[in-house]
Design an enzyme around this catalytic site. Sequence first.
Site, PDB file in Angstrom:
ATOM      1  CE1 TYR A  15      13.229   6.704   8.860  1.00 23.49           C
ATOM      2  CE2 TYR A  15      10.843   6.869   8.974  1.00 23.49           C
ATOM      3  CZ  TYR A  15      12.095   7.413   9.189  1.00 23.49           C
ATOM      4  OH  TYR A  15      12.213   8.668   9.719  1.00 23.49           O
ATOM      5  N   GLY A  16      10.947   2.134   4.329  1.00 20.66           N
ATOM      6  CA  GLY A  16      10.769   0.832   3.710  1.00 20.66           C
ATOM      7  C   GLY A  16       9.399   0.705   3.075  1.00 20.66           C
ATOM      8  CG  ASP A  71       9.706  12.383   8.698  1.00 15.88           C
ATOM      9  OD1 ASP A  71       9.742  13.467   8.077  1.00 15.88           O
ATOM     10  OD2 ASP A  71       9.640  11.282   8.132  1.00 15.88           O
ATOM     11  CB  ILE A  77      -0.994   0.032   1.191  1.00 15.25           C
ATOM     12  CG1 ILE A  77      -0.263  -0.179   2.521  1.00 15.25           C
ATOM     13  CG2 ILE A  77      -2.108  -0.980   0.997  1.00 15.25           C
ATOM     14  CD1 ILE A  77      -1.148   0.011   3.749  1.00 15.25           C
ATOM     15  N   GLY A  78       2.157   1.112   0.102  1.00 16.14           N
ATOM     16  CA  GLY A  78       2.968   2.333   0.068  1.00 16.14           C
ATOM     17  C   GLY A  78       4.443   2.062   0.226  1.00 16.14           C
ATOM     18  CE  LYS A  84       4.600   2.573   9.236  1.00 15.94           C
ATOM     19  NZ  LYS A  84       4.205   3.318   8.100  1.00 15.94           N
ATOM     20  CB  VAL A  95       3.593   0.515   4.126  1.00 18.64           C
ATOM     21  CG1 VAL A  95       2.521   0.290   5.189  1.00 18.64           C
ATOM     22  CG2 VAL A  95       4.607   1.544   4.600  1.00 18.64           C
TER      23      VAL A  95
END
Length: 288
Positions: free
Chosen positions: A15-16, A125, A10-11, A32, A18
């Site tokens: 950081y990696g 962030d 989904i994304g 994640k 998802v």
Amino acid sequence: MEKYHGLEKIGEGTYGVVYKAQNSDGESFALKKIRLEKEDEGIPSTAIREISILKELRHSNIVKLYDVIHAKKRLILVFEHLDQDLKKLIDVCDGGLESVTAKSFLLQLLNGIAYCHEHRVLHRDLKPQNLLINREGELKIADFGLARAFGIPARRYTHEVVTLWYRAPDILMGSKKYSTPIDIWSVGCIFAEMVNGRPLFPGVSDTDQLMRIFKILGTPNSQNWPDVFKLPKYDPNFPVYEPLPWETFIKGLDDTGIDLLSKMLKLDPNQRITAKQAIEHPYFKETS
């Protein structure tokens, strides 16, 4: 990983990757998969430590971290899954969110941030993409602490430059002192974006980002930011801009709302309002 099935990408986050997945009871989760820069060294101890702190965070406005799967050269974090994020919502609401909605989301964001700051956890962030929303209008902060665990990257792993739009001027000028005011600056930028329907400072580089901030809020000087000269990337030859009146760049916000926003977007981090103080601001006492 055997517990989860039906993986659907989904994304691609900072950081990696998802994925959305289900457990045997049919409940949905967001997985994640953290990519590690130095795979030969395994998972940094700082990351393990930070993630163990994240598992302890329990607040209705923070996405819950259910599980940490420690595979050989990767880490899989299992979070609760929410369908919508604030960026998508702002994108479909032309001209900004309704004032009552913006106020509700801002208060929920501040409640989550205040809880984390009380537990000595920084986000570092914050941006609309990291704020997830469910159908009941509840807002939950995602990716909390990951910036600290894995370092704030200059780029995403997909070689896309990480957005600078919500980054505080002290950080842009090289401050290594990460403390709670950097999150408050980001909250202010998000507040303005909810109200205006577009980012307040959409910079394309560190320098451009600073100039956009200075053109609106004024160039820092010894009066409004006594310690600015100590920052590594401070330049005494910065162009000198005078601050603009708030109503020229913030639309549809009353005087108390502008007062709160102005306290979040102080150039000097030491002068920014805290999350706890912001929650008590008169803006939230009014009914929209």
